[in-house]
Design a protein around this motif. Structure first.
Motif, PDB file in Angstrom:
ATOM      1  N   TRP A  42       0.839  -1.202   0.000  1.00  0.00           N
ATOM      2  CA  TRP A  42       0.000   0.000   0.000  1.00  0.00           C
ATOM      3  C   TRP A  42       0.874   1.253   0.000  1.00  0.00           C
ATOM      4  CZ3 TRP A  42      -4.801  -1.806  -0.552  1.00  0.00           C
ATOM      5  CH2 TRP A  42      -5.137  -3.028   0.032  1.00  0.00           C
ATOM      6  N   ASN A  43       0.378   2.308  -0.644  1.00  0.00           N
ATOM      7  CA  ASN A  43       1.107   3.580  -0.627  1.00  0.00           C
ATOM      8  C   ASN A  43       1.314   4.084   0.791  1.00  0.00           C
ATOM      9  OD1 ASN A  43       1.443   3.829  -3.399  1.00  0.00           O
ATOM     10  ND2 ASN A  43      -0.514   4.875  -3.685  1.00  0.00           N
ATOM     11  N   ASP A  44       0.312   3.884   1.632  1.00  0.00           N
ATOM     12  CA  ASP A  44       0.385   4.389   2.998  1.00  0.00           C
ATOM     13  C   ASP A  44       1.390   3.629   3.859  1.00  0.00           C
ATOM     14  OD1 ASP A  44      -1.577   6.368   2.635  1.00  0.00           O
ATOM     15  OD2 ASP A  44      -3.169   4.881   2.864  1.00  0.00           O
ATOM     16  N   TYR A  70       4.514   8.445   3.220  1.00  0.00           N
ATOM     17  CA  TYR A  70       3.373   8.839   2.384  1.00  0.00           C
ATOM     18  C   TYR A  70       2.221   9.280   3.284  1.00  0.00           C
ATOM     19  CZ  TYR A  70       0.068   8.620  -1.521  1.00  0.00           C
ATOM     20  OH  TYR A  70      -0.853   8.930  -2.482  1.00  0.00           O
ATOM     21  N   LEU A 186      -3.947   3.114   6.961  1.00  0.00           N
ATOM     22  CA  LEU A 186      -4.494   2.669   5.679  1.00  0.00           C
ATOM     23  C   LEU A 186      -5.870   3.284   5.474  1.00  0.00           C
ATOM     24  CD1 LEU A 186      -3.568  -1.131   5.631  1.00  0.00           C
ATOM     25  CD2 LEU A 186      -2.357   0.777   4.595  1.00  0.00           C
ATOM     26  N   LYS A 226      -7.841  -1.979  -2.894  1.00  0.00           N
ATOM     27  CA  LYS A 226      -6.845  -2.044  -3.962  1.00  0.00           C
ATOM     28  C   LYS A 226      -7.304  -1.260  -5.189  1.00  0.00           C
ATOM     29  CE  LYS A 226      -5.034  -6.519  -2.427  1.00  0.00           C
ATOM     30  NZ  LYS A 226      -4.824  -7.955  -2.756  1.00  0.00           N
ATOM     31  N   GLU A 229      -6.594   2.330  -4.662  1.00  0.00           N
ATOM     32  CA  GLU A 229      -5.177   2.655  -4.884  1.00  0.00           C
ATOM     33  C   GLU A 229      -4.898   2.853  -6.364  1.00  0.00           C
ATOM     34  OE1 GLU A 229      -1.973   1.904  -2.732  1.00  0.00           O
ATOM     35  OE2 GLU A 229      -3.283   2.725  -1.181  1.00  0.00           O
ATOM     36  N   ARG A 230      -5.514   2.009  -7.202  1.00  0.00           N
ATOM     37  CA  ARG A 230      -5.210   2.046  -8.638  1.00  0.00           C
ATOM     38  C   ARG A 230      -6.054   3.065  -9.394  1.00  0.00           C
ATOM     39  NH1 ARG A 230      -5.081  -3.771  -7.888  1.00  0.00           N
ATOM     40  NH2 ARG A 230      -7.277  -3.833  -8.488  1.00  0.00           N
ATOM     41  N   GLN A 233      -6.400   7.494  -7.536  1.00  0.00           N
ATOM     42  CA  GLN A 233      -5.239   8.322  -7.279  1.00  0.00           C
ATOM     43  C   GLN A 233      -4.567   8.654  -8.592  1.00  0.00           C
ATOM     44  OE1 GLN A 233      -2.633   7.094  -4.104  1.00  0.00           O
ATOM     45  NE2 GLN A 233      -4.197   5.826  -3.180  1.00  0.00           N
ATOM     46  N   GLN A 235      -2.052   8.628 -11.388  1.00  0.00           N
ATOM     47  CA  GLN A 235      -1.147   7.611 -11.872  1.00  0.00           C
ATOM     48  C   GLN A 235      -1.008   7.760 -13.372  1.00  0.00           C
ATOM     49  OE1 GLN A 235      -2.668   3.669 -11.388  1.00  0.00           O
ATOM     50  NE2 GLN A 235      -4.674   4.142 -12.184  1.00  0.00           N
TER      51      GLN A 235
END
Length: 253
Positions: A42-44, A70, A186, A226, A229-230, A233, A235
């Motif tokens: 995870w980014n976090d 992050y 998270l 998930k 996240e993809r 955000q 990207q």
């Protein structure tokens, strides 16, 4: 949201009001949070450390606490769980070079002498290998990672490590993580934790069929995390062409 709040909400939904069950739900929540933390990069969970490296240093212990993250507001000193990427900058220079991770066997297949810590083999590191973790009282419950630089550096420099942070439970243990009762790092994890905690309580009550349904709901909520996240955000989107492998050479001409 905090573990104690998730535990209380799960008990409220299942009509459990005694303090013993609420305490147990808190434990379930902390354990499930650690499981979700470990399940994905995870980014976090990412953090950065830097450590000086001297000429001839073969093994580097990553025992510094994370200096840049992050996520913010963690409220505790974090060690890295494992490195993800690394950069080595020679002292006096501003631009560093990436040193990707590699497997032990790769060096033995190509040139086993690369491991030799002798002057004729020393050079600017271009790879690193994960080494055995070091365990000690000052390194928390799980210890800290170590890496071996390949080849051994022939100059002083600074190593910058991007890695995954340890979860509270992994670093400090279950009881300390419960007493800290800090907000989750998270984002969007609350729904998954609610489902998993309810499932654990139902399993504890020997209601296995209902528990299984809650576990499936928890897994679905992790999948949603998930997707967040993809898809939610910033990207870089890439179009990767696919071939059906039914073209001939004449089709290309």
């Amino acid at each position: 949201m905090k573990p104690s709040e998730v535990a209380q909400a799960a008990c409220d939904k299942l009509s459990f009001t005694d303090s013993a069950t609420i305490t147990l739900a808190n434990k379930f929540c902390i354990r499930r949070y650690s499981m979700i933390w470990d399940s994905c990069l995870w980014n976090d969970t990412l953090g950065v450390i830097s450590t000086p490296v001297t000429n001839g240093t073969e093994l580097v212990t990553l025992d510094q606490t994370v200096t840049a993250t992050y996520a913010s507001g963690s409220g505790y000193n974090m060690f890295l769980g494992f490195p993800v990427a690394a950069r080595f900058t020679v002292t006096g220079e501003t631009d560093g070079i990436e040193i990707p991770a590699a497997e032990w066997v790769s060096f033995f297949q190509l040139d086993p002498n690369t491991w030799n810590n002798v002057d004729s083999r020393k050079s600017t590191p271009n790879n690193f290998v994960n080494w055995v973790r070091i365990i000690g009282a000052s390194y928390g419950e799980a210890g800290v990672p170590r890496i071996k630089l390949v080849p051994t550096p022939n100059t002083d420099g600074t190593l910058f490590i991007l890695g995954k942070k340890q979860s509270q439970m992994r670093q400090f243990g279950e009881s300390t993580a419960i007493s800290n009762d800090s907000d989750f790092e998270l984002r969007g994890v609350e729904n998954a934790l609610m489902a998993y905690t309810e499932g654990d309580l139902l399993e504890y009550s020997r209601q296995y069929a209902k528990a299984q349904a809650k576990f499936q709901e928890g897994a679905a909520q992790v999948s949603i995390m998930k997707d967040m996240e993809r898809g939610q955000q910033q990207q870089i989107s890439r179009i990767i062409p696919d071939s059906l492998y039914d073209y001939t050479f004449q089709d290309i001409l």
